[in-house]
Motif scaffolding. Structure first.
Motif, short mmCIF file in Angstrom:
data_model
loop_
_atom_site.label_atom_id
_atom_site.label_comp_id
_atom_site.label_asym_id
_atom_site.label_seq_id
_atom_site.Cartn_x
_atom_site.Cartn_y
_atom_site.Cartn_z
N PHE A 195 0.85 -1.20 0.00
CA PHE A 195 0.00 0.00 0.00
C PHE A 195 0.88 1.25 0.00
N THR A 196 0.38 2.33 -0.60
CA THR A 196 1.03 3.63 -0.43
C THR A 196 0.54 4.26 0.87
N GLU A 197 1.21 5.33 1.28
CA GLU A 197 0.79 6.03 2.49
C GLU A 197 -0.65 6.55 2.36
N ASP A 198 -0.94 7.17 1.20
CA ASP A 198 -2.28 7.71 1.00
C ASP A 198 -3.32 6.60 0.97
N GLU A 199 -2.98 5.48 0.38
CA GLU A 199 -3.94 4.36 0.34
C GLU A 199 -4.20 3.82 1.75
N TYR A 200 -3.16 3.84 2.57
CA TYR A 200 -3.34 3.40 3.95
C TYR A 200 -4.35 4.30 4.67
N LEU A 201 -4.21 5.64 4.48
CA LEU A 201 -5.14 6.58 5.11
C LEU A 201 -6.56 6.35 4.61
N GLU A 202 -6.71 6.21 3.30
CA GLU A 202 -8.05 6.03 2.76
C GLU A 202 -8.67 4.71 3.24
N ASN A 203 -7.84 3.70 3.39
CA ASN A 203 -8.34 2.41 3.87
C ASN A 203 -8.85 2.52 5.30
N CYS A 204 -8.14 3.33 6.10
CA CYS A 204 -8.57 3.51 7.49
C CYS A 204 -9.86 4.32 7.59
N LEU A 205 -10.13 5.15 6.58
CA LEU A 205 -11.33 6.00 6.61
C LEU A 205 -12.51 5.36 5.89
N LYS A 206 -12.30 4.17 5.31
CA LYS A 206 -13.40 3.49 4.63
C LYS A 206 -14.41 2.97 5.65
N ASP A 207 -15.63 2.84 5.19
CA ASP A 207 -16.65 2.26 6.06
C ASP A 207 -16.32 0.79 6.36
N ILE A 208 -16.65 0.36 7.56
CA ILE A 208 -16.49 -1.04 7.94
C ILE A 208 -17.58 -1.84 7.24
N PRO A 209 -17.23 -2.84 6.45
CA PRO A 209 -18.27 -3.59 5.73
C PRO A 209 -19.16 -4.40 6.67
N ASN A 210 -20.40 -4.57 6.22
CA ASN A 210 -21.38 -5.39 6.95
C ASN A 210 -21.55 -4.92 8.39
N ALA A 211 -21.56 -3.55 8.56
CA ALA A 211 -21.73 -2.99 9.91
C ALA A 211 -23.20 -3.08 10.31
N LYS A 212 -23.55 -4.08 11.07
CA LYS A 212 -24.94 -4.29 11.45
C LYS A 212 -25.23 -3.80 12.86
N SER A 213 -24.24 -3.87 13.72
CA SER A 213 -24.47 -3.43 15.10
C SER A 213 -24.46 -1.91 15.17
N LEU A 214 -25.11 -1.36 16.19
CA LEU A 214 -25.15 0.09 16.39
C LEU A 214 -23.76 0.66 16.57
N LYS A 215 -22.91 -0.07 17.28
CA LYS A 215 -21.55 0.40 17.52
C LYS A 215 -20.77 0.52 16.21
N MET A 216 -20.92 -0.50 15.34
CA MET A 216 -20.23 -0.46 14.06
C MET A 216 -20.79 0.65 13.17
#
Length: 719
Positions: A195-216
């Motif tokens: 990964f590049t540095e920028d890709e790492y940042l964008e990956n961290c800011l992506k939505d968590i997939p299949n977030a079903k719980s309120l916390k997620m």
């Protein structure tokens, strides 16, 4: 632009004292208000003791001193500290470095101040740097998310911009966001892919997939809000420096590994190259003097959470600045308009256009850019003011010019007014005399300087008042002239008195010519000048005068006024006849060579016989002078015959021939030769001369009959 006030070290910009509200440091205010350059504002935030001050010092190029750093667990920076330096690469820009109080200090009692500091740094900055250690964690995301009120304000504006058609709606200017990760020791790869540095940042800011719980779902909402609040993002990852008992900030450069140093240089260069000046909604570039006024309003908005009031405050600031810009542009317009005199309305309009353009350009360079509709409102207000100023200037120009021109006309028209009062133009030829005097008056008026914009209007208004007077003068002149013509009718051509009165009172009936011009041409030394003197002598009946310079070579073409309507011209004599001489004679006959100017043989070559100058208002009668002792040989006979025909083509009148010195030779033979050439009017006579000018009735009668025949011929042609 003004230079940046020299700062040898940072000063506190925003004070954050325990138990007190955030305050702007007066010393920092004094520095900012004197900076007129655009500000490139770099702020850094993040957990305390994470190395923020080190990066700021590197951006400042400081080898020692600078922002406070330490090697203990105690947080060194309180509030926000500022360091203003000339931008290393952007000319006429100031680089403003802001080091903020660290987040997460356990010694703090009031945790709300952390959020206020973070929000302020977002408001102030061109670029917001978040500095943290290790990997991007949920705690850091939540700290950024905590800028809730400002985030909601931005989201609300974004929603409005999406719903409206965009006209008059400006997007909020959001700073560039840079996440700096320190002491990062992991490999940048996921599932074996680097990964590049920028890709790492964008990956961290992506939505968590299949977030079903309120916390997620809450975690995803945090990521979504950060992405919306900072649409332009960049990441720099610094590896861990070599182990030491000192913090990175306090180590000498030689103790840092090459990779760490290179990353620091890359980080600084990116900031220098990519971060633009701080701008507000509408595109207004922020200078030190603007930021100085905005800081208290920013603090108030952060404290109250009401960011809509901040927008109103910026509108007030724009109004205050733009009123001054309008006044400055108006003053510039007035100075430019006063600096130059104009003489015509077109010149005034041209000057106004130039001055207005310069004033508008000055306003557009200096005004406070805000909302589009407000920008147009201020520019329209300036245009309206400038049009009022234009009208005021024009009124002053008119009033001044009217007075000058009226006084000038009153002075110059005195001779004309006096002559009118004394009825001097109610005579035969009065209209011509009036026209001549009026033209002299107009010429003198036009030659005067300093009349300015109403010069032509005032002149035409005065001449308009003369229309009825001139009409009466013309009617009187015409009536008297007709009466005089009827009175001076010639019943006996042998009566010299009748002939003289007729010639003196003669008026040209042609509507296309202003005068009758008798053109005297002939051989040099054959008595042309004496003939002109004799005509003047017999018509005026005064003492003989050598007007035409008898006995001297005539090199100029001179005109002599015989009567009001008749002028007799003494042309340069020729001998022998050749093409260059004949062309010059044709030029004189056709009016191409003006009267009273030297005549040079050969100047007018290869002229067609149809070229006669139709713009000359003269009706030309050609008169050839030839001495009685002259005899034409065959060649000269043919040349003279052709010359006389050409003269008729040019003037439309068959030439008259005058044979002088008739007692000195046989004029009968010469008359016969001219008859053979087709000439009808031939007069043999003796001129009055300087030696012999005693009045002789028969002599007088010959000249008078000649002039009478000329006038009769002219009348016959036009009848």
């Amino acid at each position: 632009m003004d230079p940046v006030p020299r700062m040898v070290s940072p000063v506190c910009l925003i004070k954050n004292e325990e138990g007190k509200t955030l305050q702007v440091n007066p010393e920092a205010e004094r520095i900012l208000k004197n900076i007129s350059q655009p500000l490139v504002v770099i702020s850094i935030a993040g957990p305390y003791r994470s190395g923020k001050s080190y990066l700021m010092n590197k951006l400042a190029g400081a080898c020692g001193g600078g922002f406070c750093v330490g090697d203990t667990v105690e947080a060194k920076t309180k509030g926000i500290w500022m360091w203003c330096i000339p931008h290393p690469e952007k000319r006429d820009h100031t680089l403003v470095l802001l080091d903020t109080e660290g987040l997460g200090d356990v010694m703090k009692i009031e945790k709300q101040s952390e959020l206020s500091i973070l929000t302020l740094s977002v408001l102030i900055s061109s670029t917001m740097i978040y500095n943290s250690k290790g990997v991007i964690g949920q705690e850091d995301l939540e700290k950024l998310y905590a800028v809730s009120e400002y985030r909601e304000y931005l989201m609300d504006r974004e929603s409005k911009n999406t719903q409206e058609d965009g006209e008059g709606v400006e997007p909020e200017v959001i700073p560039l966001f840079i996440w700096v990760l320190r002491d990062f020791s992991l490999q940048l790869e996921i599932n074996g892919r680097p990964f590049t540095e920028d890709e790492y940042l964008e990956n961290c800011l992506k939505d968590i997939p299949n977030a079903k719980s309120l916390k997620m779902q809450q975690k995803n909402m945090i990521r979504q809000c950060i992405r919306a609040m900072f649409p332009t993002r960049k990441c720099f990852i610094f590896g861990s420096p070599p182990p030491s008992n000192q913090t990175t900030e306090l180590r000498p450069p030689r103790d840092l590994n090459e990779q760490f140093t290179r990353k620091t240089e890359e980080f600084c260069q990116y900031i220098y190259d990519n971060v633009e000046a701080k701008t507000l909604q509408g595109g207004q570039t922020v200078t030190g003097s603007i930021l100085w006024k905005l800081l208290p309003k920013y603090i108030k908005a952060v404290k109250s959470g009401d960011f809509t009031a901040l927008e109103t405050s910026i509108s007030y600031l724009a109004a205050e600045k733009n009123e001054k810009c309008i006044k400055s542009a108006t003053n510039l317009y007035e100075e430019k308009m006063k600096s130059k005199s104009v003489h015509m309305e077109s010149e005034f309009q041209e000057l106004h256009d130039i001055c207005m353009k310069e004033a508008l350009q000055t306003f557009q360079r200096t005004y406070f850019k805000h909302k589009k509709e407000e920008n147009r409102k201020y520019e329209d207000a300036l245009k309206a003011i400038l049009m009022e100023k234009k009208n005021s200037f024009w009124k002053l120009c008119e009033e001044s010019s009217l007075k000058v021109c009226s006084d000038l006309i009153q002075q110059l028209a005195k001779p004309l007014e006096k002559a009118l009062h004394e009825n001097k133009y109610h005579v035969v030829g009065g209209h011509g005399a009036f026209t001549e005097e009026k033209n002299k008056f107009v010429s003198r008026y036009n030659q005067e300087c300093g009349k300015h914009v109403k010069a032509e209007d005032v002149l035409q208004a005065y001449l308009k008042t003369m229309d009825n007077v001139e009409k009466i003068i013309h009617q009187t002149d015409t009536k008297l002239s007709e009466t005089k013509k009827r009175k001076y009718k010639v019943d006996d051509v042998g009566d010299s008195g009748q002939l003289t009165d007729y010639i003196r009172s003669y008026q040209l009936e042609s509507k296309t010519h202003q005068r009758l011009l008798i053109q005297v041409i002939g051989f040099t030394g054959h008595g042309k000048s004496s003939f002109v003197n004799s005509c003047l002598y017999t018509v005026h009946s005064k003492s003989f005068e050598n007007h035409a310079a008898e006995c001297s070579t005539t090199l100029n073409r001179r005109g002599y006024q015989l009567t009001e309507s008749i002028t007799i011209a003494d042309n340069r004599g020729f001998h022998p006849m050749d093409s260059s001489v004949m062309n010059e004679i044709y030029a004189q006959l056709g009016g191409f060579v003006p009267l009273n100017q030297p005549v040079i043989w050969g100047e007018n070559k290869h002229l067609p016989l149809t070229w006669a100058n139709s713009s000359v208002p003269d009706l030309v009668v050609p008169v050839l002078i030839c001495r009685a002792t002259y005899c034409f040989n065959n060649k000269e006979f043919q040349e003279m015959k052709q010359f006389l025909k050409d003269s008729q083509k040019i003037t439309k009148i068959l030439p008259f021939v005058v044979i002088t010195n008739k007692l000195s030779g046989s004029s009968d033979y010469l008359e016969g030769q001219f008859f053979q050439m087709g000439i009808e009017k031939i007069y043999a006579l003796e001129n009055y001369t300087v030696q012999d000018h005693d009045r002789v009735r028969q002599k007088h009668l010959v000249f008078l009959k000649f002039l009478y025949d000329v006038l009769q011929t002219v009348d016959f042609i036009f009848k």
